[in-house]
Design a protein around this motif. Sequence first.
Motif, mmCIF file in Angstrom:
data_model
loop_
_atom_site.group_PDB
_atom_site.id
_atom_site.type_symbol
_atom_site.label_atom_id
_atom_site.label_comp_id
_atom_site.label_asym_id
_atom_site.label_seq_id
_atom_site.Cartn_x
_atom_site.Cartn_y
_atom_site.Cartn_z
ATOM 1 N N PRO A 130 50.783 13.601 28.395
ATOM 2 C CA PRO A 130 51.334 13.234 27.253
ATOM 3 C C PRO A 130 52.350 14.132 26.510
ATOM 4 O O PRO A 130 53.565 13.611 25.955
ATOM 5 C CB PRO A 130 50.104 13.013 26.189
ATOM 6 N N GLN A 131 52.396 15.398 26.337
ATOM 7 C CA GLN A 131 53.347 16.139 26.042
ATOM 8 C C GLN A 131 54.827 16.096 26.795
ATOM 9 O O GLN A 131 55.748 16.043 25.955
ATOM 10 C CB GLN A 131 52.941 17.608 26.160
ATOM 11 N N ARG A 132 54.597 15.970 27.987
ATOM 12 C CA ARG A 132 55.705 15.938 28.836
ATOM 13 C C ARG A 132 56.272 14.681 28.507
ATOM 14 O O ARG A 132 57.540 14.491 28.608
ATOM 15 C CB ARG A 132 55.187 15.918 30.269
ATOM 16 N N ILE A 133 55.523 13.616 28.408
ATOM 17 C CA ILE A 133 56.456 12.398 28.169
ATOM 18 C C ILE A 133 56.812 12.490 26.743
ATOM 19 O O ILE A 133 58.091 11.775 26.823
ATOM 20 C CB ILE A 133 55.108 10.997 28.010
ATOM 21 N N ARG A 134 56.482 12.941 25.864
ATOM 22 C CA ARG A 134 57.364 12.962 24.232
ATOM 23 C C ARG A 134 58.251 13.756 24.563
ATOM 24 O O ARG A 134 59.247 13.640 23.964
ATOM 25 C CB ARG A 134 55.862 13.578 23.468
ATOM 26 N N ARG A 135 58.293 14.966 25.298
ATOM 27 C CA ARG A 135 59.415 15.989 25.411
ATOM 28 C C ARG A 135 60.507 15.054 26.087
ATOM 29 O O ARG A 135 61.754 15.327 25.758
ATOM 30 C CB ARG A 135 59.147 17.063 26.261
ATOM 31 N N LEU A 136 60.286 14.157 27.353
ATOM 32 C CA LEU A 136 61.068 13.626 27.842
ATOM 33 C C LEU A 136 61.790 12.403 27.079
ATOM 34 O O LEU A 136 63.151 12.408 27.046
ATOM 35 C CB LEU A 136 60.842 12.939 28.935
ATOM 36 N N ARG A 137 61.007 11.968 26.220
ATOM 37 C CA ARG A 137 61.355 10.854 25.431
ATOM 38 C C ARG A 137 62.426 11.492 24.230
ATOM 39 O O ARG A 137 63.308 10.474 24.007
ATOM 40 C CB ARG A 137 60.153 10.254 24.647
#
Length: 62
Positions: free
Chosen positions: A30-37
């Motif tokens: 989830p942290q990686r998803i938010r960072r990419l977003r």
Amino acid sequence: MATITCALLWAITPLLVFVAVIYWLSETQPQRIRRLRQQGHSQRAIAERLGITVYRVRQALT
């Protein structure tokens, strides 16, 4: 004085690199998803990059 500064720089740089690598490796999905977003990737691009479904990306962003 310049010698001390140079020595401190050479002593601190590997430590900073080590901490950055550990942070990157311990990042949850989830942290990686938010960072990419935040970097401007679309939900579809994030899903393809991480090998997950778009639905999973939407769940992590809400």
